[in-house]
Design a protein around this motif. Structure first.
Motif, PDB file in Angstrom:
ATOM      1  N   GLU A   1       5.825  -2.338   7.425  1.00  0.00           N
ATOM      2  CA  GLU A   1       5.218  -1.376   6.688  1.00  0.00           C
ATOM      3  C   GLU A   1       4.543  -0.391   7.931  1.00  0.00           C
ATOM      4  O   GLU A   1       4.414  -0.660   9.008  1.00  0.00           O
TER       5      GLU A   1
ATOM      6  N   ASP B   1     -11.289  -1.236  -1.306  1.00  0.00           N
ATOM      7  CA  ASP B   1      -9.895  -1.328  -0.756  1.00  0.00           C
ATOM      8  C   ASP B   1      -9.581  -1.638   0.426  1.00  0.00           C
ATOM      9  O   ASP B   1      -8.365  -1.809   0.995  1.00  0.00           O
TER      10      ASP B   1
ATOM     11  N   GLY C   1      -0.976   2.564   7.432  1.00  0.00           N
ATOM     12  CA  GLY C   1      -2.595   2.228   7.272  1.00  0.00           C
ATOM     13  C   GLY C   1      -3.326   2.958   8.400  1.00  0.00           C
ATOM     14  O   GLY C   1      -3.012   2.949   9.493  1.00  0.00           O
TER      15      GLY C   1
ATOM     16  N   GLY D   1       2.256  -6.618   7.970  1.00  0.00           N
ATOM     17  CA  GLY D   1       1.018  -5.917   7.428  1.00  0.00           C
ATOM     18  C   GLY D   1       0.458  -4.778   8.031  1.00  0.00           C
ATOM     19  O   GLY D   1       0.759  -4.583   9.167  1.00  0.00           O
TER      20      GLY D   1
ATOM     21  N   ARG E   1      -2.439  -7.464  -0.824  1.00  0.00           N
ATOM     22  CA  ARG E   1      -3.697  -7.050  -0.058  1.00  0.00           C
ATOM     23  C   ARG E   1      -4.307  -8.295   0.357  1.00  0.00           C
ATOM     24  O   ARG E   1      -4.416  -9.029  -0.568  1.00  0.00           O
TER      25      ARG E   1
ATOM     26  N   VAL F   1      -1.005  -6.293  -5.706  1.00  0.00           N
ATOM     27  CA  VAL F   1      -1.430  -5.001  -5.827  1.00  0.00           C
ATOM     28  C   VAL F   1      -0.571  -4.229  -6.715  1.00  0.00           C
ATOM     29  O   VAL F   1      -0.840  -3.722  -7.845  1.00  0.00           O
TER      30      VAL F   1
ATOM     31  N   TRP G   1       3.464  -4.845  -3.140  1.00  0.00           N
ATOM     32  CA  TRP G   1       2.593  -4.854  -2.238  1.00  0.00           C
ATOM     33  C   TRP G   1       1.543  -5.976  -2.729  1.00  0.00           C
ATOM     34  O   TRP G   1       0.929  -6.038  -3.829  1.00  0.00           O
TER      35      TRP G   1
ATOM     36  N   TYR H   1      -2.593  -4.697   4.108  1.00  0.00           N
ATOM     37  CA  TYR H   1      -1.568  -4.585   3.042  1.00  0.00           C
ATOM     38  C   TYR H   1      -0.521  -4.923   3.453  1.00  0.00           C
ATOM     39  O   TYR H   1       0.138  -4.408   4.668  1.00  0.00           O
ATOM     40  N   TYR H   2       0.324  -6.015   2.577  1.00  0.00           N
ATOM     41  CA  TYR H   2       1.639  -6.572   3.146  1.00  0.00           C
ATOM     42  C   TYR H   2       2.514  -5.764   2.060  1.00  0.00           C
ATOM     43  O   TYR H   2       2.360  -5.903   0.846  1.00  0.00           O
ATOM     44  N   CYS H   3       3.722  -5.804   2.532  1.00  0.00           N
ATOM     45  CA  CYS H   3       4.968  -5.359   1.787  1.00  0.00           C
ATOM     46  C   CYS H   3       5.716  -6.800   1.830  1.00  0.00           C
ATOM     47  O   CYS H   3       5.779  -7.726   2.659  1.00  0.00           O
TER      48      CYS H   3
ATOM     49  N   ARG I   1      -4.748 -13.653  -0.775  1.00  0.00           N
ATOM     50  CA  ARG I   1      -3.781 -12.490  -0.899  1.00  0.00           C
ATOM     51  C   ARG I   1      -3.849 -12.155  -2.267  1.00  0.00           C
ATOM     52  O   ARG I   1      -3.557 -13.027  -3.189  1.00  0.00           O
TER      53      ARG I   1
ATOM     54  N   ALA J   1      -5.530  -2.209  -8.995  1.00  0.00           N
ATOM     55  CA  ALA J   1      -4.808  -0.697  -8.637  1.00  0.00           C
ATOM     56  C   ALA J   1      -4.418   0.171  -9.671  1.00  0.00           C
ATOM     57  O   ALA J   1      -3.958   1.162  -9.698  1.00  0.00           O
TER      58      ALA J   1
END
Length: 127
Positions: A6, A90, A9, A120, A38, A48, A36, A94-96, A45, A64
């Protein structure tokens, strides 16, 4: 194996927009869904947004909807999260995530449905 990285950020102010990117590498041909999530320290977790590789169908978590947009670029094996009208709520890492599970008519929205995760990227929204 699949690797996810990712980026994007950073610290922004309330009301700003920000775009996150996630680049996939490795055995990406096994992937059907990417998403995604977060996480805020001390909390679970949160989903999103998620997207299918083949037709770009997408789904969003409640936080979202109406503000974030997920998209993908097939040739780059990347997904993106465009976030608008950000608020301090927010703020999160944020994790993919990516899944090689064959979709059963829906886009996966829970952690345990994704096998691969990035490290992240921190998004901080100041008021």
């Amino acid at each position: 194996q699949v690797q996810l990285v990712e980026s994007g950020g950073r610290l922004v102010q309330a009301g700003d927009s920000l775009s996150l990117s996630c680049d996939a590498s490795g055995r990406t041909f096994v992937l059907y869904t990417m998403g995604w999530f977060r996480q805020v320290p001390g909390k679970e977790r949160e989903f999103v947004a998620g997207i299918w590789w083949n037709n770009a169908a997408s789904v969003y978590g409640d936080s979202a909807k109406g503000r974030f947009t997920i998209s993908r670029k097939l040739d780059k094996r990347s997904i993106y999260l465009q976030m608008n009208d950000l608020s301090p709520e927010d703020t999160a890492v944020y994790y993919c995530a990516a899944s090689e599970r064959i979709p059963r008519g829906r886009i996966y929205q829970t952690e345990n449905e994704y096998e691969y995760w990035g490290q992240g990227t921190l998004v901080t929204v100041s008021s």
